[in-house]
Structure formats: C-alpha cells, structure tokens
Design an enzyme around this catalytic site. Structure first.
Site, PDB file in Angstrom:
ATOM      1  N   CYS A   1       0.827  -1.207   0.000  1.00  0.00           N
ATOM      2  CA  CYS A   1       0.000   0.000   0.000  1.00  0.00           C
ATOM      3  C   CYS A   1       0.858   1.253   0.000  1.00  0.00           C
ATOM      4  O   CYS A   1       0.340   2.361  -0.186  1.00  0.00           O
ATOM      5  CB  CYS A   1      -0.931   0.005   1.198  1.00  0.00           C
TER       6      CYS A   1
ATOM      7  N   GLY B   1      -5.828  -7.411   6.795  1.00  0.00           N
ATOM      8  CA  GLY B   1      -7.065  -7.675   7.531  1.00  0.00           C
ATOM      9  C   GLY B   1      -6.789  -8.390   8.841  1.00  0.00           C
ATOM     10  O   GLY B   1      -7.385  -8.070   9.879  1.00  0.00           O
TER      11      GLY B   1
ATOM     12  N   GLU C   1       7.340   0.122  10.859  1.00  0.00           N
ATOM     13  CA  GLU C   1       6.366  -0.966  10.867  1.00  0.00           C
ATOM     14  C   GLU C   1       7.023  -2.264  10.416  1.00  0.00           C
ATOM     15  O   GLU C   1       7.898  -2.281   9.562  1.00  0.00           O
ATOM     16  CB  GLU C   1       5.164  -0.609   9.982  1.00  0.00           C
TER      17      GLU C   1
ATOM     18  N   ARG D   1       4.003   1.325  -1.831  1.00  0.00           N
ATOM     19  CA  ARG D   1       4.967   1.368  -2.934  1.00  0.00           C
ATOM     20  C   ARG D   1       4.680   0.292  -3.983  1.00  0.00           C
ATOM     21  O   ARG D   1       4.019  -0.714  -3.708  1.00  0.00           O
ATOM     22  CB  ARG D   1       6.378   1.133  -2.386  1.00  0.00           C
TER      23      ARG D   1
END
Length: 448
Positions: free
Chosen positions: A50, A194, A114, A52
C-alpha cells in the site's frame, strides 16, 4: 552485472497514482517475467504494497535495463510511462542496496518502523524464487535485507514508537466514535492487513470484532483467533450498520463499500457516528462516503500525514545507524567475493604448473625413490604457496578497500588468467560464495 531499483512510493507519488499502479499477485509475476525477458535483465523481484510499487532488477547494462524495466512497469500497471516518470525513483548499485535495507527495516514506510514490510518482502522474494525470476544476486541481497530488518527490530526500541497504519487509524477512530472499549469493529478482508487489523482491534480491547471475507473459511479462522464473529460476504452491508469502526483492506480492484451501502448503514444507525478506515490500494471505500452525515472516512493519504513526523525520533536514528553499518559490511563482503574467481584462477594456474613439472620429473628420473619424489613435491608446493601468498592477501585487502577490481585485472593479465573458464571457477575459491536457500513461503492474495 549491477543492481537497479525502479519504483514509486508514498514519498513522491500521490495516492491516486499509487492506486493506479498497484499490482495484484498475478500482475507482479507477469511484470517480473517481462523484466527478465529483456536482454538487459537477468533477475527481477517486484514488491507492491500500500506504500509502494517497485522493481528490483539485476541488469547487464544500466541504460538498457532501466529502459526495459520502465516500459514493463508501465505496461503492467496500465499507466502511461509519461505519467509515471515524474514520480519514479531510480537507485543504482550502492544506493539500491541501501534502499533495500531501509525498506526491510521499515524506515521507508509510511508508518516508519512498521514490521509488516518484512512479511511482504519475504512473500515477494518467495514468489520470485518459485517462478524462477530471481537468482543468486537478488536472492542474496533480499535475504540479507530481511536479516537487517529483523536485526533493527531486535536491537533497537523502534517497536516502542512504531505505529502501524491500523494503530494510527484506530487512534483517529476513537476521537470520532469514542473509547475503543465501547466500539464494535468490522474488518472487511482476511488477508495480511485484515488479520493485522482484527488482531490490533482485539488487543486494543474493542467491544467486538466481526470479520467479513469473500472466502468464508478464512474469515472464520481469523474470527476465531480474535474471539470474534465471522459473517458471510453477502451480509457485509447489514454488518456495516452494526459497526462503529469499519476497517477494509481486501486487495480488490474496485470499490467494495459503496456510497449507497454506507448511506443505508448510516440511516439504520440513527445518527450515531461511524468511521471507515480504508487501508486498501486501490481504495475499497467509495470516496464519496465522506460527504455523508455522521460518517468519517480515513484513507492512506490522511494516515500518511498523521505519521509524517515519526522519522525524527531517536529510535529511528538508531535504526538508521544499523542500516548504514550493514550496507558498508555488505559492500565490503561483495567486493571480496568479486575477486574470488581471480584468486581461484591464480591458484588453479599454479597447480597446473606444479603438476606439469612433477610429470616432467617423473619422465626424467624414473628411478627416483618415492620418499625423495614426495619431498620434492612438498618443496615445490611450499615455494608456490610462498610466491602466491603476497598477491592473494593483497588482492583481498584491496577488495575490502574498494580497489580490488584493478588489482585483480592486473593479476589476470600478468598470469594470463581467465576467471570465466569453467575448469577454473569450478575450483573452490579462497573466498566462499554462498547462495541462500529458497524460503518456503506461500503467497495468498489479500482478502481473497
């Protein structure tokens, strides 16, 4: 051959372009195949998250590889190259290595520090391995990058300050809907992101967690892990009305939650506030829902602004120091490995000379006693070893100083060596070169 990294990320590309350039698992494989089909590229790995979309390539020529990989990227994304070029970055050799290590350490992510990028990078490498798109160069580089990323999380306190996209989004959500302990959370999509969303919400103490996914089995497994509830895909609109916080990340190519869906849910809620956290690229939640009363939509662009100050923290500086040291060590080791074929060729040539002379001695002195012959052979070997010691040590030292190439070339010319000959390179070099094993990881499309 040389490393080339070409891509675009949240640093220099708008979210709209990142969405347009996002690739699913199948498209990543096709892009890798297109890259290695080029006469200028021998290895390729595509990393698409999300944050790159980028291509790692081992090229035979810089300009040829750059042109072919650029065209392949434009073709794979469906975005004209003219629109991509202003936002593309190119890293070559040393800078490419530093970039790979920084990415693995989470230092180049939207949510600095992260750890999810480690799993995404591992899956990308595993996919490329299984499809034969990666060889020893990128295999070694990316596995080393993964090791560096793990080291950063182990040896620094970056985890104490790292905020995942989910964590940051939940922080915003509590300001809209109230304490997380009173909030009912709906997670749409049971893929990697998710699963992270459901786990983070559960650990934060959400009143309840519900999971909706196209594949019911995955939804049920994830719901069980977080003491939540799974609902069928065709029940997702009804599930919206029961949720205070909706987190969506399905990997779908189109909108999953429409304005009409949210409008229906909002009416059913009687004006109670609701927040939609859209972590998908392309986006899952219709942008127009932000115009509905009582509804707040938070996407990657908003999260990027929220997390933009994380790079100034001291823990991040510690992580950068580790990456800098690892890059220097990797470059030194790679320089040493680069002269290994020349060292092996030199020793092979010396062995050939010794063997020829001992064969000549055998012909001229057939009556020489075995003990005397063995002593002569040992003496010749000692002389050769002493003669080779200085140039062998010197070429290693110069390689570590980044000057091994010219010295190795001089040795090749002086001794008439060809390190490319099969019989030479099959001789174990003094400096071992190892190929890391294939990583046994399966890739599954998020939310499918």
């Amino acid at each position: 051959m040389s490393l080339l990294v070409l891509g675009l990320s949240h640093h220099g590309a708008p979210i709209e372009l990142l969405e347009a350039a996002a690739l699913d698992v199948a498209a990543r494989g096709r892009l890798e195949a297109a890259a290695v089909a080029s006469e200028h590229v021998v290895e390729s790995v595509v990393v698409s998250t999300c944050n790159r979309t980028e291509v790692y390539a081992e090229g035979l020529t810089f300009h040829g590889a750059l042109a072919d990989v650029s065209e392949a990227l434009a073709s794979a994304t469906g975005v004209p190259l003219a629109e991509l070029q202003p936002h593309l970055y190119v890293h070559y050799e040393d800078r490419g290595i530093a970039h790979a290590f920084s990415v693995a350490a989470g230092l180049d992510s939207m949510a600095v520090g992260e750890a999810q990028i480690l799993g995404q990078l591992r899956e990308s490498l595993s996919r490329a391995q299984r499809r034969g798109h990666v060889g020893p160069a990128l295999n070694t580089l990316l596995q080393q990058a993964l090791r560096v990323g793990k080291r950063v999380h182990t040896e620094t306190a970056i985890d104490d300050v790292s905020r995942s996209l989910v964590g940051a989004g939940l922080g915003v959500a509590t300001g809209v809907v109230g304490p997380i302990e009173s909030a009912h959370v709906l997670v749409i999509g049971a893929g990697g992101m998710g699963a992270l969303a459901a786990t983070t919400a559960h650990q934060a103490g959400a009143a309840s967690v519900t999971v909706v996914n196209r594949g019911a089995a995955r939804a049920e497994r994830l719901a069980e892990r977080v003491a939540g509830t799974a609902r069928a895909w065709d029940e997702r609109v009804a599930a919206l009305a029961d949720a205070d916080i909706v987190i969506s990340s399905t990997g779908a190519t189109g909108v999953v939650v429409t304005e009409a869906d949210v409008s229906y849910a909002a009416q059913s809620r009687g004006g109670r506030p609701q927040l939609y956290l859209d972590l998908a690229l392309p986006h899952d939640v219709d942008l127009a829902v932000a115009n509905l009363d009582g509804v707040t939509r938070v996407g990657l662009a908003e999260l990027g602004e929220l997390l933009s100050t994380a790079g100034d923290l001291p823990q991040v500086d510690e992580a950068r120091d580790i990456v800098t040291g690892e890059v220097a060590a990797y470059l030194t080791e790679r320089s040493s490995e680069a002269v290994a074929p020349t060292v092996a060729a030199l020793r092979t040539r010396a062995k050939e000379v010794v063997d020829d002379e001992m064969a000549r001695l055998e012909r001229r002195t057939p009556g020489l006693a075995d003990a005397d012959r063995a002593e002569v052979q040992r003496a010749v070997h000692r002389i050769v070893e002493k003669l080779l010691h200085a140039p062998t040590v010197r070429v290693k030292e110069m390689a570590q100083a980044g000057q091994g190439g010219s010295y190795a070339k001089a040795l090749s010319e002086l001794f008439d060596l060809d390190p490319r000959e099969v019989r030479v390179v099959s001789t174990p070099p003094v400096i071992p070169v190892s190929t890391p094993p294939v990583i046994p990881v399966t890739d599954e499309e998020e939310g499918r």
